[in-house]
Write an enzyme that holds these catalytic residues in place. Structure first.
Site, PDB file in Angstrom:
ATOM      1  N   GLU A 260      41.957  39.928  40.528  1.00  0.00           N
ATOM      2  CA  GLU A 260      43.010  40.024  41.496  1.00  0.00           C
ATOM      3  C   GLU A 260      43.967  38.998  41.392  1.00  0.00           C
ATOM      4  O   GLU A 260      43.546  37.830  41.730  1.00  0.00           O
ATOM      5  CB  GLU A 260      42.284  40.187  42.955  1.00  0.00           C
ATOM      6  CG  GLU A 260      43.429  40.829  44.090  1.00  0.00           C
ATOM      7  CD  GLU A 260      44.287  39.814  44.485  1.00  0.00           C
ATOM      8  OE1 GLU A 260      45.305  39.665  44.199  1.00  0.00           O
ATOM      9  OE2 GLU A 260      43.883  39.152  45.392  1.00  0.00           O
ATOM     10  N   CYS A 294      47.415  37.342  49.802  1.00  0.00           N
ATOM     11  CA  CYS A 294      47.920  38.120  48.726  1.00  0.00           C
ATOM     12  C   CYS A 294      48.430  39.373  49.290  1.00  0.00           C
ATOM     13  O   CYS A 294      49.134  40.006  48.505  1.00  0.00           O
ATOM     14  CB  CYS A 294      46.641  38.474  47.751  1.00  0.00           C
ATOM     15  SG  CYS A 294      45.331  39.182  48.480  1.00  0.00           S
TER      16      CYS A 294
END
Length: 503
Positions: A260, A294
């Site tokens: 990720e 994020c």
């Protein structure tokens, strides 16, 4: 540098037995890497920094445990269930550790602890995914005389590398799925936030994890490269930036990876969207954890009919945020992870202003604290528009044509999540079909997920999907069992002459 005894005492005061863990034992000396509170630079504790030799021994021990230590699925499930219970039971202590070493306010840290317990619970509950399935030999003439099934087996040693911004729950997301799958884990937490990972390791050991099934080591670049390049490491699970992701891929070569790699998330407020609800969500999503998230809302595209009203609402809500000490329960926004990071984001703001942007509110820095910032009239090529800021900054841009807004959302190398506020189902589904992102949230900002859902993005936002169930499947593999039936009288196969052994 603290004296050795003082360093050990500081860890014990936090309820952490040592400054690293490898080969089934806590490492209590030397503790040379100081962990500082970003709020005031006071030293919280010191941990061990592993060299390449220590890393190699850690990998070897975890590899032996995976191969030699019996730890059946039911025991793995019960260990994770007990660990989830212990995390909930010790939430106050663990939240204090998370908050002290990171950017999180005590309220944010408390929420993260609850999520980590949930992630461990979900990992335990994912045990059923490993049951496998029967093979459909009866559905082909080539299958005559055979029966079979598959079951999911562990990959082996997983190298897990985690960032600073969610120092507990992102560790749980790496470790929980790997352990229920039967893997072992060598975890390298962020250098600035290793204490939360060590606290979780201690919980897992007390919950019944075999002592050599996991290692937790802070490491420099050389030792980290040794970790991802070692042939005994079966898979790499990484959360961080794309540049580091590229370096890991080069060092690791062809092997399973979960990555990720961040996002530059956008929200669209359509002409028929609820601008008031959007404003509240934007402020919450842009400035939580000082924007170091994020899923943070970084770009907002609002229909011209709502622009003036939305900007006024977002600015008013931003001014109302309490910026201050993480220890104060009334604080909404704490410091960034370091003065250096705050200075970097401040430079990006200044670059945008020099290019014609206007600061509607914020933009002021005091050490590691950067006031929540709303930017208007930002050029499309400014870094705050094109790259992941990872700081408390949001841009607001008006549009007339929603197709142009959709195109601008996609005009970035990232594709993690996006939100759209609209009353039109057709427009919502148009966004779902058009946007190159991992998740589209309707009447919600980008800043939401549950820990059970598939999580990841498109383009440079990552490789594969996390989320507990998807990670369990990614960190295990099917192994087929095929039985050729033998006639007990004739002593020969019952398969006949159909098929053959060709591939």
């Amino acid at each position: 540098m603290r004296a050795p005894r003082d360093a050990e005492d500081a860890l014990r005061a936090l309820g952490i037995p040592g400054g690293g863990y490898a080969e089934g034992a806590w490492i209590r000396q030397p503790l040379t890497l100081e962990v500082a509170d970003p709020e005031d630079d006071t030293v919280v504790a010191a941990v061990h920094e592993a060299d390449e030799a220590t890393m190699l021994r850690a990998i070897a021990a975890v590899d032996r445990s995976v191969r030699d230590d019996a730890w059946p699925l039911w025991q793995r499930r019960e260990t994770l269930e007990r660990a989830a219970h212990l995390v909930r039971e010790e939430a106050s202590r663990i939240a204090g550790i998370v908050s002290r070493e990171s950017s999180k306010t005590i309220r944010e840290a408390t929420r993260e602890v609850a999520r980590a317990a949930e992630t461990l619970r979900l990992s335990a509950a994912a045990s059923h995914l490993l049951e496998g399935e029967t093979l459909a030999f009866e559905d082909t003439a080539r299958g005559a005389g055979r029966v079979g099934w598959n079951r999911r087996v562990p990959l082996g040693v997983v190298a897990a590398i985690t960032p600073f911004n969610d120092p507990l729950n992102l560790v749980a997301h790496k470790v929980g799925p790997a352990l229920i799958a039967g893997d072992g884990v060598v975890l390298k937490p962020a250098r600035v936030t290793p204490l939360s990972a060590l606290a979780l390791l201690d919980v897992l050991l007390r919950a019944g994890m075999p002592p050599q099934r996991m290692a937790v080591l802070v490491a420099d670049r050389a030792a980290s490269t040794v970790l991802v390049a070692d042939r005994r490491v079966a898979a790499v699970s990484f959360t961080g930036g794309p540049a580091t992701g590229d370096a890991i891929a080069r060092a690791a070569g062809a092997r399973p990876m979960l990555m990720e790699l961040g996002g530059n998330n956008a929200v669209i407020v359509a002409a028929d969207g609820d601008a008031a609800a959007a404003a509240a969500g934007i402020v919450d999503g842009a400035f939580g954890v000082a924007g170091q998230n994020c899923l943070s809302v970084q770009r907002v595209f609002v229909h011209a009919s709502h622009h003036e009203r939305l900007v006024a609402d977002v600015v008013a809500r931003t001014r109302a945020l309490v910026v201050g000490s993480k220890r104060d329960a009334a604080t909404d926004v704490g410091p960034m992870i370091s003065r250096r990071e705050a200075e970097r984001v401040e430079r990006w703001i200044d670059e945008a202003v020099d290019a014609g942007a206007h600061v509607a509110v914020g933009g002021e820095r005091d050490g590691a604290f950067l006031s929540p910032t709303v930017l208007l009239d930002v050029p499309r090529d400014a870094r705050v528009q094109r790259e992941e800021v990872f700081g408390p900054v949001v841009t607001i841009t008006p549009f007339e044509d929603v197709e142009d807004a959709l195109a601008q959302v996609d005009d970035t190398e990232y594709g993690l999540q996006a939100g759209i506020f609209t009353a039109s189902m057709s427009l919502a589904m148009r966004a779902v079909e058009r946007l190159q992102v991992g998740s589209v949230l309707v009447n919600e900002t980008s800043d939401f997920r549950i820990d059970s859902m598939p999580f990841g993005g498109s383009k440079r936002s990552g490789v594969g999907r996390e989320g507990v169930a998807d990670a369990v499947l990614a960190l295990s593999e099917p192994r087929n069992v095929i039985l050729t039936l033998v006639d007990p009288v004739a002593g020969s196969s019952t398969q006949g002459d159909v098929g053959g052994a060709d591939a």
